[in-house]
Design a protein around this motif. Structure first.
Motif: not given
Length: 269
Positions: A241-249
């Motif tokens: 599992l790898w998580e990535v966060e952001g407010n837009s694509s």
């Protein structure tokens, strides 16, 4: 365009509205060796073409029942085998074996279509590690139980959890307008029409989707959290599992590309 050094077998997990389809499309464009495998598309194609699996699935759906996980797995396995990405040579037959004379598993054969489980295969299938056998699997698994079944048959080596704050997703949905006849989608925050409330091509009036109200979306997001948490925990325990966060694509994509290349492209650190 970057070339992969080994097979990538990946799953993207993200809440409705997070842009999962956008990230999948961008990965496919950037890495031509990747293919998209959609369990929903496979199901529709098999039903349309009246394959043995499709006939069985159609009968199940017409009876009002859900298509069982084992049948979806068979569809996926059959697709990978037909592409040459899966070796399914069976173990030697014995006097007590109930197998047919074939030494090669056929996931469309009646014995497999009607069998309730794939867990008892004498020899689990082997997936190719050739870079050309890389794919994004969409639509399955959705639960930890489904993931466990998949683990025994197809070793997924990267699960990406795409995260965008619920507040941002709700704002994005609130700004979404569509031109129903063509399917064109606009958003007042990042893809606004040239004339407010009007389609750029026809000038016709834009409308909202019937389910694009905040209450409906809050329920959808809560439901996703409930079902996805055990699924993500499962893959975290597997170490993929790898998580990535952001407010837009556009904020998420560069991070995703960097991690993907680090794992699957030689010479990238």
């Amino acid at each position: 365009m970057k070339k992969l050094s080994k097979a990538a077998r990946i799953i993207l997990v993200g809440a409705p509205g997070v842009g999962k389809g956008t990230q999948a499309e961008r990965l496919l464009q950037r890495f031509p060796q990747l293919s998209a495998i959609s369990s929903g598309d496979l199901l529709r194609d098999n039903v349309k073409n009246q394959t043995p699996l499709g006939i069985k699935a159609e009968h199940t759906m017409k009876s009002g029942a859900l298509v069982p996980d084992a049948m979806i797995l068979r569809l996926i396995l059959h697709e990978l085998k037909s592409r040459g990405w899966l070796s399914t040579t069976a173990a030697p037959l014995t006097l007590s074996s109930a197998s047919t004379m074939s030494q090669e598993y056929d996931f469309e054969a009646d014995s497999f279509v009607n069998s309730p489980s794939l867990a008892n295969l004498a020899t689990p299938p082997r997936t190719s590690n050739d870079p050309s056998a890389s794919f994004i699997l969409d639509g399955f698994p959705r639960t930890a139980g489904q993931a466990s079944q998949l683990d025994n048959l197809i070793p997924i080596n990267l699960v990406v959890s795409l995260r965008t704050p619920a507040k941002v997703i709700l704002e994005r949905i609130a700004g979404r307008w569509i031109h129903a006849p063509s399917g064109r989608v606009y958003n007042t925050t990042f893809n606004a029409p040239k004339v407010a409330g009007r389609d750029d091509i026809t000038g016709e009036k834009l409308t909202k989707r019937a389910d694009d109200d905040e209450e409906t979306w809050i329920k959808r997001l809560h439901k996703f959290e409930e079902t996805s948490e055990p699924l993500l925990e499962h893959y975290a325990r597997k170490g993929v599992l790898w998580e990535v966060e952001g407010n837009s694509s556009d904020e998420i994509s560069p991070k995703l590309f960097e991690e993907f290349e680090r794992r699957f492209v030689d010479g990238v650190e």
